[in-house]
Design a protein around this motif. Structure first.
Motif, PDB file in Angstrom:
ATOM      1  N   ALA A  67       0.837  -1.202   0.000  1.00  0.00           N
ATOM      2  CA  ALA A  67       0.000   0.000   0.000  1.00  0.00           C
ATOM      3  C   ALA A  67       0.875   1.257   0.000  1.00  0.00           C
ATOM      4  CB  ALA A  67      -0.935   0.011   1.197  1.00  0.00           C
ATOM      5  N   ALA A  68       1.970   1.220   0.741  1.00  0.00           N
ATOM      6  CA  ALA A  68       2.877   2.374   0.778  1.00  0.00           C
ATOM      7  C   ALA A  68       3.477   2.622  -0.605  1.00  0.00           C
ATOM      8  CB  ALA A  68       3.977   2.146   1.804  1.00  0.00           C
ATOM      9  N   TYR A  69       3.840   1.563  -1.323  1.00  0.00           N
ATOM     10  CA  TYR A  69       4.402   1.727  -2.670  1.00  0.00           C
ATOM     11  C   TYR A  69       3.340   2.266  -3.631  1.00  0.00           C
ATOM     12  CZ  TYR A  69       7.211   0.857  -6.815  1.00  0.00           C
ATOM     13  OH  TYR A  69       7.922   1.006  -7.979  1.00  0.00           O
ATOM     14  N   ARG A  70       2.114   1.788  -3.498  1.00  0.00           N
ATOM     15  CA  ARG A  70       1.026   2.328  -4.340  1.00  0.00           C
ATOM     16  C   ARG A  70       0.827   3.819  -4.063  1.00  0.00           C
ATOM     17  NH1 ARG A  70      -1.261  -2.655  -3.014  1.00  0.00           N
ATOM     18  NH2 ARG A  70      -2.556  -1.709  -1.411  1.00  0.00           N
ATOM     19  N   ASP A  71       0.880   4.216  -2.800  1.00  0.00           N
ATOM     20  CA  ASP A  71       0.770   5.639  -2.450  1.00  0.00           C
ATOM     21  C   ASP A  71       1.918   6.441  -3.056  1.00  0.00           C
ATOM     22  OD1 ASP A  71      -1.508   5.078  -0.978  1.00  0.00           O
ATOM     23  OD2 ASP A  71      -0.484   5.160   0.967  1.00  0.00           O
ATOM     24  N   PHE A  72       3.118   5.914  -2.984  1.00  0.00           N
ATOM     25  CA  PHE A  72       4.293   6.560  -3.566  1.00  0.00           C
ATOM     26  C   PHE A  72       4.105   6.758  -5.070  1.00  0.00           C
ATOM     27  CE2 PHE A  72       8.545   5.651  -5.560  1.00  0.00           C
ATOM     28  CZ  PHE A  72       9.147   6.867  -5.270  1.00  0.00           C
ATOM     29  N   LEU A  73       3.637   5.728  -5.759  1.00  0.00           N
ATOM     30  CA  LEU A  73       3.409   5.834  -7.207  1.00  0.00           C
ATOM     31  C   LEU A  73       2.318   6.857  -7.515  1.00  0.00           C
ATOM     32  CD1 LEU A  73       3.598   2.093  -8.267  1.00  0.00           C
ATOM     33  CD2 LEU A  73       5.385   3.846  -8.452  1.00  0.00           C
ATOM     34  N   GLU A  74       1.298   6.915  -6.688  1.00  0.00           N
ATOM     35  CA  GLU A  74       0.223   7.890  -6.879  1.00  0.00           C
ATOM     36  C   GLU A  74       0.760   9.316  -6.768  1.00  0.00           C
ATOM     37  OE1 GLU A  74      -3.578   9.466  -7.526  1.00  0.00           O
ATOM     38  OE2 GLU A  74      -2.887   7.405  -7.781  1.00  0.00           O
ATOM     39  N   VAL A  75       1.601   9.558  -5.780  1.00  0.00           N
ATOM     40  CA  VAL A  75       2.185  10.887  -5.616  1.00  0.00           C
ATOM     41  C   VAL A  75       3.042  11.241  -6.835  1.00  0.00           C
ATOM     42  CG1 VAL A  75       3.839  12.239  -4.271  1.00  0.00           C
ATOM     43  CG2 VAL A  75       2.107  10.888  -3.107  1.00  0.00           C
ATOM     44  N   THR A  77       2.687  10.364  -9.870  1.00  0.00           N
ATOM     45  CA  THR A  77       1.908  10.618 -11.086  1.00  0.00           C
ATOM     46  C   THR A  77       0.960  11.793 -10.954  1.00  0.00           C
ATOM     47  OG1 THR A  77       0.233   9.000 -10.431  1.00  0.00           O
ATOM     48  CG2 THR A  77       2.016   8.216 -11.842  1.00  0.00           C
ATOM     49  N   THR A  78       0.696  12.259  -9.738  1.00  0.00           N
ATOM     50  CA  THR A  78      -0.272  13.340  -9.574  1.00  0.00           C
ATOM     51  C   THR A  78       0.347  14.665  -9.149  1.00  0.00           C
ATOM     52  OG1 THR A  78      -0.741  12.688  -7.293  1.00  0.00           O
ATOM     53  CG2 THR A  78      -2.155  11.760  -9.021  1.00  0.00           C
ATOM     54  N   GLU A  79       1.530  14.637  -8.595  1.00  0.00           N
ATOM     55  CA  GLU A  79       2.172  15.862  -8.126  1.00  0.00           C
ATOM     56  C   GLU A  79       2.999  16.467  -9.260  1.00  0.00           C
ATOM     57  OE1 GLU A  79       3.165  19.022  -6.138  1.00  0.00           O
ATOM     58  OE2 GLU A  79       1.853  17.545  -5.226  1.00  0.00           O
ATOM     59  N   PRO A  80       2.577  17.612  -9.814  1.00  0.00           N
ATOM     60  CA  PRO A  80       3.273  18.189 -10.973  1.00  0.00           C
ATOM     61  C   PRO A  80       4.761  18.434 -10.749  1.00  0.00           C
ATOM     62  CG  PRO A  80       1.219  19.349 -10.560  1.00  0.00           C
ATOM     63  CD  PRO A  80       1.439  18.409  -9.404  1.00  0.00           C
TER      64      PRO A  80
END
Length: 93
Positions: A67-75, A77-80
């Motif tokens: 879950a932590a890695y998924r959160d990292f990947l989300e950041v 891809t979404t943080e310009p």
């Protein structure tokens, strides 16, 4: 946690003195394959990014590293400000 956009996978190792390393450059030392050379042309950028998960508990609560890695990947891809500024081709792995 490696950014999947890094130019190649990294090898992770730790030493008794507390050193923790993510190393994408020592392919020969870790795999026995040929040495690799990374050339960064003038005016281009080589960005290598990793996330760090620090988790402490009394042992009653497990860390969910997936879950932590998924959160990292989300950041990523979404943080310009974290998106790559230059697209470099991936080196042969």
């Amino acid at each position: 946690m490696p950014d999947p956009m890094n130019f190649r996978p990294s090898w992770f190792h730790a030493r008794d003195c507390g050193l923790l390393v993510a190393n994408p450059f020592s392919r020969k030392a870790f795999t026995g394959e040929e040495e690799s050379r990374i050339v960064v042309a003038p005016g281009t950028t080589l960005r290598i990014r990793f996330g760090i998960l620090v988790h402490g508990s009394d042992g009653a609560q497990a860390s969910d590293s997936d879950a932590a890695y998924r959160d990292f990947l989300e950041v990523l891809t979404t943080e310009p400000s974290l998106k790559p500024s230059v697209d470099l081709p991936k080196a042969s792995r």
